[in-house]
Motif scaffolding. Structure first.
Motif, PDB file in Angstrom:
ATOM      1  N   ARG A  50     -22.119  -5.628  31.968  1.00 19.85           N
ATOM      2  CA  ARG A  50     -22.363  -4.284  32.518  1.00 19.85           C
ATOM      3  C   ARG A  50     -22.918  -4.358  33.937  1.00 19.85           C
ATOM      4  NH1 ARG A  50     -21.152   0.026  34.155  1.00 19.85           N
ATOM      5  NH2 ARG A  50     -22.532   1.793  34.046  1.00 19.85           N
ATOM      6  N   GLU A  51     -23.836  -5.277  34.186  1.00 21.77           N
ATOM      7  CA  GLU A  51     -24.385  -5.437  35.531  1.00 21.77           C
ATOM      8  C   GLU A  51     -23.305  -5.888  36.520  1.00 21.77           C
ATOM      9  OE1 GLU A  51     -29.031  -6.663  34.747  1.00 21.77           O
ATOM     10  OE2 GLU A  51     -27.461  -8.169  34.388  1.00 21.77           O
ATOM     11  N   VAL A  52     -22.433  -6.784  36.073  1.00 24.33           N
ATOM     12  CA  VAL A  52     -21.330  -7.237  36.928  1.00 24.33           C
ATOM     13  C   VAL A  52     -20.413  -6.058  37.249  1.00 24.33           C
ATOM     14  CG1 VAL A  52     -19.279  -8.710  37.038  1.00 24.33           C
ATOM     15  CG2 VAL A  52     -21.418  -9.624  36.101  1.00 24.33           C
ATOM     16  N   GLU A  53     -20.073  -5.268  36.239  1.00 20.24           N
ATOM     17  CA  GLU A  53     -19.230  -4.086  36.464  1.00 20.24           C
ATOM     18  C   GLU A  53     -19.880  -3.142  37.465  1.00 20.24           C
ATOM     19  OE1 GLU A  53     -18.942  -2.507  32.525  1.00 20.24           O
ATOM     20  OE2 GLU A  53     -17.200  -3.735  32.019  1.00 20.24           O
ATOM     21  N   GLN A  54     -21.181  -2.908  37.305  1.00 15.36           N
ATOM     22  CA  GLN A  54     -21.907  -2.001  38.184  1.00 15.36           C
ATOM     23  C   GLN A  54     -21.933  -2.523  39.618  1.00 15.36           C
ATOM     24  OE1 GLN A  54     -23.158   1.002  37.225  1.00 15.36           O
ATOM     25  NE2 GLN A  54     -23.660   1.408  39.350  1.00 15.36           N
ATOM     26  N   LEU A  55     -22.205  -3.813  39.794  1.00 13.91           N
ATOM     27  CA  LEU A  55     -22.241  -4.400  41.134  1.00 13.91           C
ATOM     28  C   LEU A  55     -20.873  -4.341  41.810  1.00 13.91           C
ATOM     29  CD1 LEU A  55     -24.555  -7.461  40.449  1.00 13.91           C
ATOM     30  CD2 LEU A  55     -25.024  -5.577  42.042  1.00 13.91           C
ATOM     31  N   PHE A  56     -19.822  -4.580  41.034  1.00 14.05           N
ATOM     32  CA  PHE A  56     -18.474  -4.521  41.598  1.00 14.05           C
ATOM     33  C   PHE A  56     -18.135  -3.083  42.016  1.00 14.05           C
ATOM     34  CE2 PHE A  56     -13.780  -4.372  41.173  1.00 14.05           C
ATOM     35  CZ  PHE A  56     -13.483  -5.250  42.211  1.00 14.05           C
ATOM     36  N   ALA A  57     -18.483  -2.125  41.187  1.00 16.21           N
ATOM     37  CA  ALA A  57     -18.230  -0.726  41.526  1.00 16.21           C
ATOM     38  C   ALA A  57     -19.013  -0.317  42.776  1.00 16.21           C
ATOM     39  CB  ALA A  57     -18.602   0.178  40.349  1.00 16.21           C
ATOM     40  N   GLU A  58     -20.261  -0.733  42.867  1.00 20.28           N
ATOM     41  CA  GLU A  58     -21.068  -0.427  44.047  1.00 20.28           C
ATOM     42  C   GLU A  58     -20.479  -1.082  45.297  1.00 20.28           C
ATOM     43  OE1 GLU A  58     -24.970  -1.757  42.993  1.00 20.28           O
ATOM     44  OE2 GLU A  58     -25.299  -0.092  41.611  1.00 20.28           O
ATOM     45  N   ALA A  59     -19.985  -2.312  45.154  1.00 19.57           N
ATOM     46  CA  ALA A  59     -19.368  -3.007  46.288  1.00 19.57           C
ATOM     47  C   ALA A  59     -18.126  -2.256  46.763  1.00 19.57           C
ATOM     48  CB  ALA A  59     -19.010  -4.440  45.895  1.00 19.57           C
ATOM     49  N   LEU A  60     -17.291  -1.829  45.839  1.00 13.73           N
ATOM     50  CA  LEU A  60     -16.093  -1.070  46.208  1.00 13.73           C
ATOM     51  C   LEU A  60     -16.467   0.227  46.926  1.00 13.73           C
ATOM     52  CD1 LEU A  60     -13.827  -1.456  43.053  1.00 13.73           C
ATOM     53  CD2 LEU A  60     -13.490  -2.501  45.301  1.00 13.73           C
ATOM     54  N   PHE A  61     -17.471   0.907  46.412  1.00 15.52           N
ATOM     55  CA  PHE A  61     -17.924   2.150  47.030  1.00 15.52           C
ATOM     56  C   PHE A  61     -18.425   1.896  48.447  1.00 15.52           C
ATOM     57  CE2 PHE A  61     -21.389   5.065  48.066  1.00 15.52           C
ATOM     58  CZ  PHE A  61     -20.703   6.268  48.045  1.00 15.52           C
ATOM     59  N   ASN A  62     -19.264   0.871  48.613  1.00 12.99           N
ATOM     60  CA  ASN A  62     -19.835   0.571  49.925  1.00 12.99           C
ATOM     61  C   ASN A  62     -18.771   0.140  50.929  1.00 12.99           C
ATOM     62  OD1 ASN A  62     -22.518   1.215  49.383  1.00 12.99           O
ATOM     63  ND2 ASN A  62     -22.912  -0.795  48.488  1.00 12.99           N
ATOM     64  N   ILE A  63     -17.819  -0.652  50.482  1.00 14.79           N
ATOM     65  CA  ILE A  63     -16.727  -1.062  51.373  1.00 14.79           C
ATOM     66  C   ILE A  63     -15.919   0.156  51.787  1.00 14.79           C
ATOM     67  CG2 ILE A  63     -14.544  -2.324  51.494  1.00 14.79           C
ATOM     68  CD1 ILE A  63     -15.928  -4.446  49.658  1.00 14.79           C
ATOM     69  N   SER A  64     -15.573   0.985  50.830  1.00 14.15           N
ATOM     70  CA  SER A  64     -14.790   2.187  51.122  1.00 14.15           C
ATOM     71  C   SER A  64     -15.523   3.094  52.098  1.00 14.15           C
ATOM     72  CB  SER A  64     -14.502   2.933  49.821  1.00 14.15           C
ATOM     73  OG  SER A  64     -13.869   4.150  50.086  1.00 14.15           O
ATOM     74  N   ARG A  65     -16.809   3.275  51.868  1.00 13.33           N
ATOM     75  CA  ARG A  65     -17.612   4.143  52.731  1.00 13.33           C
ATOM     76  C   ARG A  65     -17.659   3.603  54.163  1.00 13.33           C
ATOM     77  NH1 ARG A  65     -23.344   4.121  53.487  1.00 13.33           N
ATOM     78  NH2 ARG A  65     -23.299   2.338  52.103  1.00 13.33           N
ATOM     79  N   ARG A  66     -17.832   2.301  54.293  1.00 12.43           N
ATOM     80  CA  ARG A  66     -17.919   1.708  55.625  1.00 12.43           C
ATOM     81  C   ARG A  66     -16.575   1.685  56.350  1.00 12.43           C
ATOM     82  NH1 ARG A  66     -21.967  -2.009  53.166  1.00 12.43           N
ATOM     83  NH2 ARG A  66     -23.939  -1.405  54.119  1.00 12.43           N
ATOM     84  N   VAL A  67     -15.501   1.513  55.617  1.00 14.62           N
ATOM     85  CA  VAL A  67     -14.180   1.435  56.246  1.00 14.62           C
ATOM     86  C   VAL A  67     -13.654   2.820  56.593  1.00 14.62           C
ATOM     87  CG1 VAL A  67     -11.758   0.827  55.830  1.00 14.62           C
ATOM     88  CG2 VAL A  67     -13.568  -0.768  55.203  1.00 14.62           C
TER      89      VAL A  67
END
Length: 77
Positions: A50-67
């Motif tokens: 669950r923590e891995v899933e959450q970190l991956f989702a947060e990473a995708l969100f942050n990358i999308s937001r920055r790009v």
């Protein structure tokens, strides 16, 4: 669909990945570049799946937001 990637977009994505918090970056790279499953990452890092899933989702969100966000967002207000 074309395989051509705009170099400017690629540079923004690379920069966004480098700016991720360490754990998010590790999980993102393990999933996308090392092709590891969430279970494999959890076993290697000591995190729960669950923590891995959450970190991956947060990473995708942050990358999308920055790009996707414009550099001078305040000019649009």
């Amino acid at each position: 669909m074309t395989d051509d990637v705009d170099p400017a977009i690629l540079k923004r994505i690379e920069r966004a990945i480098r700016k991720l918090p360490r754990r998010q970056r590790e999980v993102f790279c393990a999933v996308r570049f090392d092709d590891l499953s969430y279970v494999e990452i959890a076993e290697r890092t000591g995190l729960t799946v669950r923590e891995v899933e959450q970190l991956f989702a947060e990473a995708l969100f942050n990358i999308s937001r920055r790009v996707d966000r414009p550099r001078c967002w305040w000019r649009f207000w």
